[in-house]
Design a protein around this motif. Structure first.
Motif, PDB file in Angstrom:
ATOM      1  N   GLY B 509      -6.623   1.746 -10.981  1.00  0.00           N
ATOM      2  CA  GLY B 509      -5.236   2.195 -11.104  1.00  0.00           C
ATOM      3  C   GLY B 509      -4.639   1.759 -12.435  1.00  0.00           C
ATOM      4  N   ASP B 510      -3.539   2.383 -12.810  1.00  0.00           N
ATOM      5  CA  ASP B 510      -2.907   2.083 -14.091  1.00  0.00           C
ATOM      6  C   ASP B 510      -2.214   0.726 -14.019  1.00  0.00           C
ATOM      7  N   GLU B 511      -2.369  -0.080 -15.088  1.00  0.00           N
ATOM      8  CA  GLU B 511      -1.779  -1.424 -15.077  1.00  0.00           C
ATOM      9  C   GLU B 511      -0.335  -1.427 -15.568  1.00  0.00           C
ATOM     10  N   ASN B 512      -0.011  -0.520 -16.490  1.00  0.00           N
ATOM     11  CA  ASN B 512       1.287  -0.612 -17.162  1.00  0.00           C
ATOM     12  C   ASN B 512       2.498  -0.647 -16.236  1.00  0.00           C
ATOM     13  N   CYS B 575      -2.702  -0.936  -4.737  1.00  0.00           N
ATOM     14  CA  CYS B 575      -2.708  -2.211  -5.436  1.00  0.00           C
ATOM     15  C   CYS B 575      -2.256  -3.292  -4.470  1.00  0.00           C
ATOM     16  N   SER B 576      -2.664  -4.499  -4.742  1.00  0.00           N
ATOM     17  CA  SER B 576      -2.373  -5.565  -3.790  1.00  0.00           C
ATOM     18  C   SER B 576      -1.770  -6.752  -4.508  1.00  0.00           C
ATOM     19  N   SER B 590      -5.156  -4.164  -9.301  1.00  0.00           N
ATOM     20  CA  SER B 590      -5.159  -2.703  -9.221  1.00  0.00           C
ATOM     21  C   SER B 590      -6.505  -2.175  -9.677  1.00  0.00           C
ATOM     22  N   ASP B 591      -7.493  -3.051  -9.734  1.00  0.00           N
ATOM     23  CA  ASP B 591      -8.795  -2.628 -10.254  1.00  0.00           C
ATOM     24  C   ASP B 591      -9.579  -1.848  -9.202  1.00  0.00           C
ATOM     25  N   ARG B 594     -12.247  -2.498  -4.920  1.00  0.00           N
ATOM     26  CA  ARG B 594     -11.817  -3.415  -3.864  1.00  0.00           C
ATOM     27  C   ARG B 594     -11.910  -2.690  -2.538  1.00  0.00           C
ATOM     28  N   LEU B 595     -12.220  -3.454  -1.490  1.00  0.00           N
ATOM     29  CA  LEU B 595     -12.266  -2.876  -0.159  1.00  0.00           C
ATOM     30  C   LEU B 595     -10.883  -2.970   0.444  1.00  0.00           C
ATOM     31  N   CYS B 596     -10.407  -1.897   0.988  1.00  0.00           N
ATOM     32  CA  CYS B 596      -9.140  -2.014   1.688  1.00  0.00           C
ATOM     33  C   CYS B 596      -9.151  -1.146   2.933  1.00  0.00           C
ATOM     34  N   ARG B 597      -8.087  -1.278   3.708  1.00  0.00           N
ATOM     35  CA  ARG B 597      -8.114  -0.747   5.064  1.00  0.00           C
ATOM     36  C   ARG B 597      -6.675  -0.560   5.505  1.00  0.00           C
TER      37      ARG B 597
END
Lengths: 329, 1137
Positions: B509-512, B575-576, B590-591, B594-597
């Motif tokens: 994802g975008d960091e800015n 993002c977390s 935001s890289d 990553r595992l998410c749910r």
């Protein structure tokens, strides 16, 4: 009927033989005295009858012979000239083999050997030729029956091709598949099948397709006795624990009392044992020499014919055995 | 309640309602599992592969080309190539003469081609002194993932898919390369750019693997003899850390120590002292010192830099390369380094500061997209480098035509590199010095589930041989993300994992916007704050993807603000953010990888999702995305999960609860989801079933009859299981099943059922139980050679005597290829091919006419003692324009003794005996079982789930419906027994049976009912093997090895030991020599060497030569030793002496 002491008693997890062993000695006199046959129900393809006063070995012999020794006709060889359908040749042939045929096996003979020439006495020839095409009349419909012609191959499409003098000997309506609506294959435009089938006489021992019965089995007559009076709500619960009609509720002194009405059709589910307060109120057992036979015919033969045939086969077997013994002596 | 205890009871009741209402458990949201299919529509299972690939071909590839958009050359300063755009087109196939036509994946599968699309670029370049721009230049071909955005199958209806010969239930997510379906497995890695504290060689060390597009380096801070050092590959020695600080411009010792912020300063004094002993007081001195420690570069470039410059360059771009350095401002890097040092010092005294490497929050999963982008970037750089070298070589030459670089842009390099990587699975990326093997695997098409299970497989990079239990064991943080049951047994146990049903893998994802949001919420940028502030109490450092972006005092506000913005959709939902109180840090990520749910958000003890929402979902008014947009559901990654209170059920919700599980059965993966009642089984049994479900034969797709796989197993009459699970429905296993519902009786029978063997009813087999189809494909290539010759096919050879084809060619059609429907016997020819004897010599064929070329027979022969039928024949060409003939052969098999079957509970067994129907026991209803299973299979295995499956299945039969055995739910035993007794069956599922052999009642009641049985691919017909005499190996003259080569059965070392122990020496001689490689040798007793024909060549006599027998292997040893200049001499004695 159930005045006799039951031969087997069911405890919760086990069948227990009650008291004495079944008398295995056989004398003609005793047999004549005790043996009875009661036909309870006899429809064309299903019958129920009781064999009373007979040894389980003998009853079982009849059952076994009916399943695997009574011969019928069934399709054994399929010559495939064309098959562009999606079904593989072997699978189609297997399905055709399992189609029960209406042809009296008594009028035919066993084939001498697998390789011998087919004759009018031992082989029936059938044909199945179909080609699926588009139905141009019904274009708007989406039902397969409307848009395709000949897309569903059923057993009724199997046609008998008489060999030799078979046309004179047998009527057309007697040589054909029993059921018209067995689904054999589904096709789409462009698919075509062209097969010839050869039915021979065989026994269930060789392949299940030759077995004349869907199943033939027996069960022992159940015997249910109440050990104490069961009343009210308990009686209703008790009734539910058995198959319908086994326990009746009788009004006496304004109370419902459970009585055994007819234990014959109890399927021995033993569900009384689920209820702690009821399980001691009843003793369930079976009469050891009372066999309730059920024969479900596939349709080649009537059920009673199958049983008669089984008796004949048993006789023949006994005779062969006796002859063998005579020769060896 | 404490706060209100003083209040008037009446007051509370009027204003807040009855107080007992608060303590009531929250009502369960029924049917909330329906969110799972809604989720699977947009994410999950194979969608992550597709998403990742889509991201690569639509976004990342543009970024890569943009980052490497200019090629210049040293020979001509005017010359340049600039890429202005790049596109990946839609898949097509080159039919020669520059004609290409769109293709389908199925065509590629059949014709052994690669399903790929052209990569085209728009460029601007200099031709001489002219600036030219060209559009749509082909630079290579990209293999296209099925069902990705560029695939022809996406967004097609079932009818359209059927037109393209594709199964609508096929998940896609794989590639078709040279006709083979290849999956790029998900690769598990340690998270990049994160601080990892671990026990190192000298003690505690802090390690960071920095990774940017250009470089991948590892920096270590460690302690050795009370001094702290920085270790890096570009330095020959560890550098005292104080020198590094000074080189970064943090000169004074006071500044260093405040930056590190350690209370006990004595700990860093020895390190600081180092500077003084080395007399380094300035940045320049420090850089000079670093310059002397640099690893000398191997390739010296034209511009030679001073060591000082080199050191500064290394410090800027190599050490901690992920931390940005703008205009040599090392502040951020210094703070980062100080933090590393601080962590090491903290961890020395307190082991809880050490990181758990196996913690799943520290892992990232690499998908097809990111792996391909690495590969593409590498090859694109090479492509540009090649152009550059060509330009440099060609421009200085004086030529008639102007140098046009477009002519040198060949598409082969990129195409071949990508195709080769996917086809072999060897991922070699030179700039990262990365060399990985087995990244891709052939998609297993044994059954639908095996294919689906492969798409969720996670491969980890650990060595399989290492005997550490850590990476293999189930980590609590894997909860809900990875299936706890589905892992192979043996060496890969725990290293190969499978995703759970609701897992999603993030893309980058975008960091800015995140940085902006953080700054607006009160995060002070790191360049503006001093060491004192950073290390003061209550101040938390804020990290974004491993980089420090600032510090904040009110970190709680940051977190709640951040979550609020995420729930309302202002920033990406994937993002977390989570705090780590031990580190006093807030981590934002935001890289990708990553595992998410997804979880239902719970606010003040009330779940956001209500019954009305679910009703709307059922009606189709609401989709899963709407739940996300409305802030009812959010995605949590592993790290944020650990900052949340998640309730499994509504009844578990307390005041602290922040989230609620959507459905508990999603804990398991696809394969484990097939098991009914898995929560009643002993856990290894579920693991066994996960492995066996992949070997079960059944249906593999609606297009299975159109496929021509090298090996395919199909069941003739597959059935959907009586006891289903929700997962079965979600994965469409009930539409493409692999097994049959068999009526089993649990009892012993005949003794042929010991050791898990099964007794099978012959009548069931006659009626089609367990019948299967085995398809094998033979392939024949017709090549063209350099000398204009080519392979040919000839019609069958005709026997002159009866003018019929010879037996070997009996099944051939007039064209020399077998006809469909034909029965092929062992050793018969299926394609009568012959190849030219001379094919290597270039130039035209002699005479030009084909008749004068000599041909050698090279037929394709059918080799199998069992015959097969020809299902179909395909004649086509492949990508190299050579002829391709595929022949699909079919066998129909009915089960026989030795075939392997298994239920869905890891209970496998082979058929021990096939019994006639009349010998089978039968019950009161005349039912006799299909399978008899021995009860000894139960106690030690504890597969209670199978018992319940039987009960539920039986009740389902009577009721005419499917029961559910979903994990942590499903039909309850009490309800099921009630149903059974309602239909007059015993409530425990035990029936009265009569023996079919004696005709007497069996002494016990028999537990019987339907159980779903799978036929496994292991069949005796493929395994049985025996040999009397047969082929021998050429070198040793010993019998060959293996069934396929008709090999012998080895009498091994242990068997040999037995014979020795027994004293059967002649038997040994017979087994090991006479029946193996017996050989007569002439030995000269004079010199002890071997002779031949009764003549000793070294003694030049035949006087002492005698003939003895010995194993040929022994003779071979002697001669081989002789070849090495070692003579082994034999001394012979008379046998009788």
């Amino acid at each position: 009927m159930s005045n006799k002491e039951p031969g087997l008693i069911s405890l919760e997890y086990k069948n227990v033989r009650a008291g004495k062993e079944l008398d295995t000695t056989w004398t003609y006199k005793k047999f004549q005295e005790n043996f009875r046959v009661v036909i309870v129900r006899c429809e064309n393809y299903e019958m129920e009858f009781d064999l009373i006063g007979i040894h389980p070995f003998l009853a079982n012999a009849f059952r076994r012979i009916m399943i695997s020794d009574v011969p019928t006709m069934a399709i054994e060889k399929v010559h495939i000239y064309n098959n562009t359908s999606v079904m593989q040749d072997e699978i189609l042939a297997h399905r055709l083999g399992l189609v029960p045929l209406k042809a009296d096996p008594g009028l035919f003979e066993f084939k001498e050997s697998e390789t011998s020439e087919a004759t009018a006495q031992d082989t029936l020839q059938f044909e199945l030729k179909m080609k699926c095409s588009k139905n141009k009349e019904n274009k708007d419909s989406s039902r397969h029956d409307d848009i395709y012609k000949n897309h569903h191959v059923l057993s009724k499409h199997i046609k008998w091709m008489p060999i030799g003098n078979q046309a004179e000997l047998h009527k057309e309506e007697n040589i054909r598949p029993i059921h018209d609506d067995i689904s054999l294959l589904k096709m789409r435009p462009g698919h075509e099948i062209d097969l010839q089938m050869f039915a021979v006489k065989g026994t269930g021992r060789d392949h299940a397709k030759f077995s004349p019965v869907a199943t033939a089995f027996y069960r022992l007559l159940p015997d249910i006795k109440l050990t104490r009076t069961v009343e009210g709500e308990q009686a209703e619960r008790l009734q539910k624990c058995f198959s319908p009609g086994v326990i009746a509720l009788r009004k006496s002194e304004g109370k419902c009392v459970a009585v055994v009405n007819d234990s014959r059709y109890d399927m021995c589910s033993r569900n009384v044992f689920k209820h702690d307060d009821l399980k001691d109120s009843v003793v369930m057992g079976r009469i050891e020499d009372h066999f309730i036979f059920t024969i479900e015919s596939v349709g080649n033969l009537k059920s009673h014919q199958i049983f008669k045939e089984a008796i004949n086969i048993l006789k023949k077997k006994c005779k062969t055995l006796l002859d063998e013994i005579d020769i060896s002596n | 309640m404490g706060e209100y205890s003083g209040m008037d009871q009446q007051f509370v009741e009027t204003h807040f309602g009855n107080s007992s209402d608060f303590t009531k458990p929250i009502k369960e949201i029924e049917e909330k599992w329906k969110l799972v299919p809604a989720f699977l529509k947009i994410k999950g299972l194979v969608k992550q592969h597709i998403d990742s690939f889509n991201y690569f071909i639509n976004v990342e590839i543009k970024k890569i080309v943009e980052a490497n958009d200019k090629v210049v050359c040293d020979a001509d300063p005017l010359f340049y190539i600039k890429y202005t755009n790049v596109y990946v087109g839609s898949p097509d196939v080159d039919e020669g003469f520059n004609i290409s036509k769109p293709t389908t994946p199925h065509e590629c599968r059949l014709r052994d081609m690669t399903y790929s699309a052209p990569i085209t670029v728009d460029i601007e370049y200099m031709r001489g002194s002219q600036r030219v721009s060209r559009t749509g230049l082909l630079i290579g071909r990209m293999p296209i993932m099925l069902r990705s955005s560029n695939c022809v199958l996406t967004n097609k209806s079932e009818y359209e898919l059927a037109k393209m010969n594709e199964c609508p239930l096929d998940p896609g997510g794989y590639f078709v390369v040279k006709g083979q379906e290849k999956v790029i497995l998900i690769q598990e890695q340690l998270s990049r750019n994160r601080l990892i504290l671990e026990e190192g060689k000298y003690g505690v060390q802090c390690q960071v693997t920095s990774s940017t597009h250009e470089k991948k380096t590892r920096t270590i801070v460690f302690v050795k003899a009370n001094k702290y050092y920085l270790g890096h590959n570009s330095f020959i020695d560890p550098i005292p850390i104080s020198i590094v600080f000074k080189a970064m411009g943090v000169i004074s010792d006071q500044e260093i120590s405040t930056m590190v912020g350690i209370k006990d300063l004595r700990k860093i004094t020895p390190t600081l002292e180092e500077c003084h002993t080395l007399k380094i007081y300035t940045q320049e001195a420090a850089l000079k010192y670093l310059g002397t420690k640099l690893v000398p570069k191997r390739f010296v470039t034209t511009k030679v830099k001073t060591p000082l410059e080199e050191a500064r360059e290394a410090l800027t771009s190599t050490i901690l390369s992920h931390v940005p350095v703008v205009e040599y401002n090392y502040k951020m890097k210094a703070v980062y380094l100080a933090l590393m040092l601080k962590r090491v010092i903290e961890a020395q005294s307190d082991s809880k500061f050490l990181d758990d490497k196996d913690y799943y929050g520290n892992k990232r999963l690499e998908l097809a997209g990111s792996l391909l982008s690495l590969m593409f970037e590498d090859v694109f750089k090479r492509f540009n480098f090649d152009l550059k070298t060509i330009a440099e070589k060609t421009i200085p030459k004086i030529r008639a035509t102007q140098f046009d670089v477009v002519k040198y842009m060949k598409s082969d390099l990129i195409t071949n590199c990508l195709v080769f990587a996917i086809a072999t699975g060897n991922w070699t990326i030179k700039r990262f010095r990365m060399e990985r093997h087995g990244v891709t695997q052939v998609l297993s098409r044994l059954s639908y589930i095996s294919a689906l299970g492969m798409m969720t497989r996670v491969n980890s990079q650990f060595e399989k041989t290492r005997k550490v239990s850590g990476p293999r064991s189930l980590q609590p943080s894997q909860w809900g993300m990875l299936c706890p049951s589905d892992t192979p047994e043996g060496e890969a146990c725990g290293l190969v994992k499978n995703l759970a049903l609701m897992t999603h893998i993030t893309t980058e994802g975008d960091e800015n916007p995140l940085v902006r949001l953080a700054n607006n919420t009160g995060v002070l940028e790191i360049n503006t704050v001093g060491g004192e502030f950073i290390n003061s109490d209550g101040v938390y450092l804020v990290f974004l993807n491993g980089n420090i972006i600032g510090a904040i005092r009110h970190y709680r506000r940051l977190i709640s603000m951040f979550r609020l913005m995420r729930r309302s959709g202002y920033i990406s939902g994937y993002c977390s953010i989570y705090p780590n109180h031990l580190h006093r840090c807030v981590y934002i990520s935001s890289d990708g990888g990553r595992l998410c749910r997804p979880y239902i958000i719970v606010i003040n003890g009330i779940p956001s999702v209500s019954k009305e929402h679910i009703v709307e979902l059922e009606k189709g008014i609401r989709s899963f995305e709407d739940f996300l947009h409305d802030g009812l559901i959010e995605f949590l990654d592993v790290n944020e999960e650990n900052d949340s209170y998640i309730a499994c059920y509504e009844r578990d919700i307390t005041r602290e609860t922040t989230h609620l599980e959507i459905s508990t059965f999603t804990l398991l993966g696809v394969c484990a989801g097939l098991v009914p009642y898995p929560h009643h089984n002993q856990s290894p049994r579920n693991t066994y079933q996960c492995a066996m479900g992949k070997q079960a034969m059944g249906t593999i797709g609606y297009n299975q009859k159109n496929r021509m796989d090298t090996l395919m197993y199909n069941l003739v009459y597959p059935q959907a299981p009586m006891v289903k699970t929700k997962t079965i429905e979600l994965t469409n296993f009930d539409k493409l099943p692999a097994g049959q519902n068999a009526t089993i009786a649990v009892m012993s029978y005949s003794g042929y059922d010991i050791e898990d063997a099964l007794i099978i009813n012959k009548a069931s087999l006659d009626r089609g139980f367990g019948r299967c189809l085995v398809y094998k494909t033979s392939k024949c290539l017709l090549k063209r050679y350099a000398n204009q010759t080519f392979d040919r096919i000839q019609g069958p050879l005709i026997d002159t005597q009866n003018s019929k084809p010879i037996w070997k060619h009996g099944v051939l059609d007039a064209d020399g290829i077998v006809g469909p429907g034909e029965q092929v016997l062992n050793k018969q020819t299926i394609v009568n091919r012959s190849i030219p004897v001379i094919s290597a010599v270039p130039g035209a064929a002699p005479g030009g006419a084909t008749s004068s070329i000599e041909f050698r027979d090279a037929p394709i022969v059918y080799k199998n003692p069992e015959s097969s039928y020809v299902e179909k024949v395909m004649v086509s060409t492949n990508e190299e324009e050579s002829g391709l003939i595929k022949i699909l052969l079919r066998q129909t098999r009915r089960p026989e003794i030795g075939d392997k079957f298994s239920s869905r509970h890891g209970q496998k067994g082979v058929v021990g005996l096939v019994v006639e129907q009349e010998d089978m026991p039968f019950n009161e209803y005349g039912i006799c079982p299909d399978i008899i299973m021995n009860p000894h299979g139960y106690p030690s295995r504890m597969t209670v789930g199978k018992l319940i499956e039987l009960l539920s299945g039986k009740a389902g039969l009577l009721e005419g419906k499917f029961h559910y055995g979903t994990a942590f739910g499903g039909s309850k035993v009490a309800d099921v027994s009630e149903e059974l007794s309602k239909h007059g069956f015993n409530y425990q599922g035990k029936d009265f049976f009569t023996s079919g052999i004696t005709g007497e009642p069996l002494e016990a009641y028999i537990y019987s009912g339907p159980v779903y049985y799978q036929k496994l691919k292991h069949m005796v017909q493929d395994k049985m093997h025996a040999r009397a005499r047969g082929p021998r190996a050429v070198l040793t003259r010993q019998p060959t090895e293996g069934r396929s080569k008709d090999g012998g059965l080895r009498l091994g070392e242990m068997e040999r030991d037995c014979l020795i122990g027994y004293g059967a020496s002649m038997m040994l001689v017979e087994r090991l020599m006479v029946s193996s490689d017996i050989c007569e040798v002439d030995v000269c007793n004079q010199c002890g060497r071997l002779g031949y024909c009764g003549w000793c060549n070294s003694c030049k006599s035949s006087g002492q030569v005698s003939t003895i027998t010995m194993p040929y292997a022994c003779k071979l040893l002697l001669t081989e030793l002789q070849a090495m200049n070692i003579t082994a001499r034999l001394t012979l004695n008379h046998y009788c002496k």
